[in-house]
Design an enzyme around this catalytic site. Structure first.
Site, PDB file in Angstrom:
ATOM      1  N   GLU A 127      36.564  28.994 -40.866  1.00  0.00           N
ATOM      2  CA  GLU A 127      37.027  29.684 -39.667  1.00  0.00           C
ATOM      3  C   GLU A 127      37.767  30.964 -40.062  1.00  0.00           C
ATOM      4  O   GLU A 127      38.324  31.061 -41.161  1.00  0.00           O
ATOM      5  CB  GLU A 127      37.959  28.774 -38.862  1.00  0.00           C
ATOM      6  CG  GLU A 127      37.226  27.629 -38.167  1.00  0.00           C
ATOM      7  CD  GLU A 127      36.425  28.091 -36.958  1.00  0.00           C
ATOM      8  OE1 GLU A 127      36.953  28.053 -35.847  1.00  0.00           O
ATOM      9  OE2 GLU A 127      35.268  28.507 -37.154  1.00  0.00           O
ATOM     10  N   SER A 138      69.342  34.988 -34.836  1.00  0.00           N
ATOM     11  CA  SER A 138      68.122  35.730 -35.134  1.00  0.00           C
ATOM     12  C   SER A 138      68.411  37.035 -35.826  1.00  0.00           C
ATOM     13  O   SER A 138      69.474  37.637 -35.654  1.00  0.00           O
ATOM     14  CB  SER A 138      67.367  36.035 -33.833  1.00  0.00           C
ATOM     15  OG  SER A 138      66.940  34.873 -33.213  1.00  0.00           O
ATOM     16  N   HIS A 186      69.298  28.800 -35.784  1.00  0.00           N
ATOM     17  CA  HIS A 186      70.490  28.883 -34.951  1.00  0.00           C
ATOM     18  C   HIS A 186      71.786  28.866 -35.731  1.00  0.00           C
ATOM     19  O   HIS A 186      72.841  29.148 -35.186  1.00  0.00           O
ATOM     20  CB  HIS A 186      70.473  27.747 -33.911  1.00  0.00           C
ATOM     21  CG  HIS A 186      69.652  28.106 -32.714  1.00  0.00           C
ATOM     22  ND1 HIS A 186      70.068  27.839 -31.427  1.00  0.00           N
ATOM     23  CD2 HIS A 186      68.454  28.723 -32.598  1.00  0.00           C
ATOM     24  CE1 HIS A 186      69.149  28.285 -30.572  1.00  0.00           C
ATOM     25  NE2 HIS A 186      68.167  28.825 -31.255  1.00  0.00           N
ATOM     26  N   LYS A 229      62.008  37.188 -21.008  1.00  0.00           N
ATOM     27  CA  LYS A 229      61.118  38.028 -21.827  1.00  0.00           C
ATOM     28  C   LYS A 229      60.083  37.166 -22.544  1.00  0.00           C
ATOM     29  O   LYS A 229      58.901  37.524 -22.605  1.00  0.00           O
ATOM     30  CB  LYS A 229      61.937  38.836 -22.836  1.00  0.00           C
ATOM     31  CG  LYS A 229      61.100  39.838 -23.599  1.00  0.00           C
ATOM     32  CD  LYS A 229      61.957  40.834 -24.369  1.00  0.00           C
ATOM     33  CE  LYS A 229      61.039  41.910 -24.981  1.00  0.00           C
ATOM     34  NZ  LYS A 229      61.796  43.035 -25.504  1.00  0.00           N
ATOM     35  N   ASP A 230      60.514  36.028 -23.101  1.00  0.00           N
ATOM     36  CA  ASP A 230      59.578  35.107 -23.753  1.00  0.00           C
ATOM     37  C   ASP A 230      58.565  34.583 -22.751  1.00  0.00           C
ATOM     38  O   ASP A 230      57.377  34.474 -23.035  1.00  0.00           O
ATOM     39  CB  ASP A 230      60.328  33.919 -24.382  1.00  0.00           C
ATOM     40  CG  ASP A 230      60.903  34.248 -25.749  1.00  0.00           C
ATOM     41  OD1 ASP A 230      61.657  33.412 -26.291  1.00  0.00           O
ATOM     42  OD2 ASP A 230      60.603  35.339 -26.261  1.00  0.00           O
TER      43      ASP A 230
END
Lengths: 188, 411
Positions: free
Chosen positions: B290, B222, B218, B246-247
């Site tokens: 894994e 971004s 922040h 959107k997220d």
């Protein structure tokens, strides 16, 4: 998008946007509950705990005047084979003398509504602060009413397990039990 | 902070006002997650940070619930997990959510890392943001490794043995380190206990580093798919409602895929050998970690020297730390770097090839393929990136984000 006129001081007609907001909110609420449910259900007793929640006792070896203690759901269960004198003494107590009025008959009825006054089955936890009262073993003090005596703060229970003297507010609790035969009782 | 500069924020609600005057959480939320100017041209790759955060919360929630029923002792661990699966109400669901959640947490983080590498999000002024991310990745790998040991199956035990034994390759102190990891002469109860304690602890350290990661983000805001800085309000939109929605949508789609695996194929990504209780006297025919560890496992085995393999494996992550300085290009986004763009896709293919090699025994063709793929991996970071930045001719950058977005709409 439909244009809605907004009259001064009043509601406009619900728009498509309003519908979508309410619908999304409702789905969100349902979704949240659906996700939260397994986490809360998980706190319920597991299968192994539930398996121990019912116990079957063969009371044939318990003589008249004798009492046994059985562990049930982590607590002591008092099973006393009462003598006719004890039953008579319990029957004759007037309700007005009792802090927690209950007839003796109602305390010896199983879940099939059959009354067996000779078998008194109670949870042996004092309703004051939770100690285990004395009176099941031979030689135990039974208090002034011939039933049970709690050594922690002096509560005294009669031959029906009802509180007569001392700080306890309620009679000793009766669990749901069923006599599957004359000598076999299932508790819980 | 709200009170130290500008006009103090006004809230209609008196209770909120009272709290905010004393601890400005509400004005912080308003500033950072409501009005926060965010580039208007995000694509769905930008969802994965939020998705990763949701997965972190989910893993902690399911993990704590599992911890109420798990017993960290070698004689009881396996059985306590089976009790969770069979006897604890909803236990099977919580366990499968946690197991599948680990895989999907890594899927989200790998896509998130790819976004960072493709669009140059690691470049100035976001170098520290990137490094914090690599630290989170390392912590995640440690947490996942220790978590996998807890069910005390065959793969838990032998995976733990192989990976802890690695450290004996370190000269002088190697054997001591291994003894300290084991708490004994082999992986056994002390190892299980300390892994359990650390597995419970590290996720909260991850939360703290994620907080730093978001705070660092922040400061400068971004990056975006064009890789050019926003020049004014015409290039940005407020975070809420555009990117909250959107997220939210992206998270929902991701959770649908996640739920699909958790409910219908929970063991697909796992190894059947871990349903066999651990036996210190019998090694399974194939020890496989894994899936999210497979590329690093392949790199480890590609080098025929024990210490060399360990150095290569840790080196594969170390190059990520210095990526901001390896890449010499002044252009951020691969959209404007026509040669680098293809090399990024080749790198992804290379990592997948490494993963396939890691899943198979190191025999036959897998050996040279793994070696070539390992060489290529380090070639990409250590040689290609520094050189390409200097010799590549980038495409012309658009004048601004708004310009590019509007041109696309018009054209």
């Amino acid at each position: 998008m439909a244009t809605a006129s907004i009259p001064a001081g009043g509601h406009s007609d619900p728009t498509r946007r309003d519908f979508l907001m309410v619908a999304t909110g409702a789905m969100g609420a349902i979704g949240t509950i659906a996700v939260a449910w397994p986490f809360i259900n998980n706190l319920n007793p597991a299968a192994d705990t539930l398996a121990l929640s019912t116990v079957e006792v063969n009371v044939a070896p318990v003589q008249v005047g004798q009492a046994i203690t059985v562990k049930w759901r982590g607590k002591p269960l008092f099973i006393r084979h009462r003598t006719p004198e004890e039953i008579k003494a319990a029957d004759e107590v007037p309700m007005s003398e009792l802090r927690d009025p209950q007839t003796d008959n109602s305390r010896v009825t199983d879940t099939a509504k059959k009354v067996r006054p000779e078998w008194l089955i109670m949870i042996g936890v004092c309703t004051h602060l939770g100690c285990v009262p004395l009176g099941n073993n031979p030689g135990d003090p039974k208090g002034e009413y011939g039933g049970w005596f709690c050594p922690c703060h002096g509560s005294m229970y009669d031959t029906s397990g009802r509180i007569r003297k001392g700080p306890a507010p309620l009679n000793l609790a009766i669990p749901g039990y069923l006599f599957t035969s004359d000598t076999l009782v299932r508790v819980g | 902070m709200a009170s130290s500069h500008g006009t103090p924020p006004v809230f209609n609600n008196k209770v909120i006002s009272w709290i905010d005057h004393r601890l400005p959480i509400f004005s912080y939320m308003e500033k950072e997650y409501h009005h926060f100017p965010t580039p208007r041209n995000f694509n769905y790759f930008w969802n994965f940070g939020a998705i990763a955060t949701v997965m972190l919360v989910l893993m902690i929630a399911t993990g704590v619930v599992l911890a109420t029923n798990y017993t960290p002792h070698v004689t009881m661990a396996f059985d306590s997990v089976e009790r969770i699966m069979r006897d604890v109400p909803s236990g099977w669901l919580i366990r499968y959510l946690h197991m599948t959640g680990a895989s999907f947490f890594f899927i989200a983080v790998y896509v998130h890392i790819f976004r960072g590498m493709y669009y140059g999000s690691y470049k100035s002024p976001r170098e520290l943001l990137w490094i914090l991310g690599v630290i989170i990745f390392l912590l995640m790998m440690a947490t996942a490794f220790m978590g996998y040991v807890l069910p005390w199956g065959q793969m838990s035990f032998w995976g733990a043995t192989v990976i802890t034994s690695l450290f004996s390759a370190i000269p002088v102190v190697g054997d001591s380190i291994v003894t300290w990891l084991w708490g004994g002469f082999a992986v056994d109860n002390p190892t299980l206990n300390r892994f359990y304690a650390l597995h419970y602890l590290l996720p909260f350290i991850i939360v703290a580093v994620v907080a730093l990661h978001v705070v660092a983000l922040h400061v400068h805001g971004s990056n975006n798919p064009l890789g050019i800085d926003p020049k004014g309000p015409q290039d940005t939109v407020p975070f809420h409602p555009y990117y909250t929605m959107k997220d939210g949508f992206g998270v929902m789609v991701f959770l649908i895929v996640y739920a699909g695996f958790a409910f219908f194929a929970p063991n697909y990504l796992g190894d059947a050998a871990n349903y066999i209780p651990a036996n210190p006297l019998v090694t399974p025919t194939h020890i496989v970690p894994e899936w999210y560890f497979l590329p690093f496992y392949a790199i480890l085995r590609a080098i025929p020297n024990k210490l060399g393999g360990v150095i290569a494996m840790f080196g594969a992550i170390a190059v990520l730390f210095v990526l901001p300085w390896l890449d010499t290009s002044r252009v951020r986004s691969a959209s404007f770097r026509p040669i680098y763009k293809w090399f990024m896709f080749i790198l992804v293919a290379d990592v997948i090839v490494l993963g396939v090699c890691g899943a198979n025994p190191p025999e036959g063709w897998y050996v040279p393929i793994a070696q070539v793929a390992t060489l290529y991996y380090f070639f990409h970071f250590l040689i290609l990136l520094p050189v390409l930045g200097k010799i590549e001719r980038p495409l012309p950058l658009p004048p601004s984000i708004a310009d590019a977005v509007l041109k696309k709409k018009a054209g």
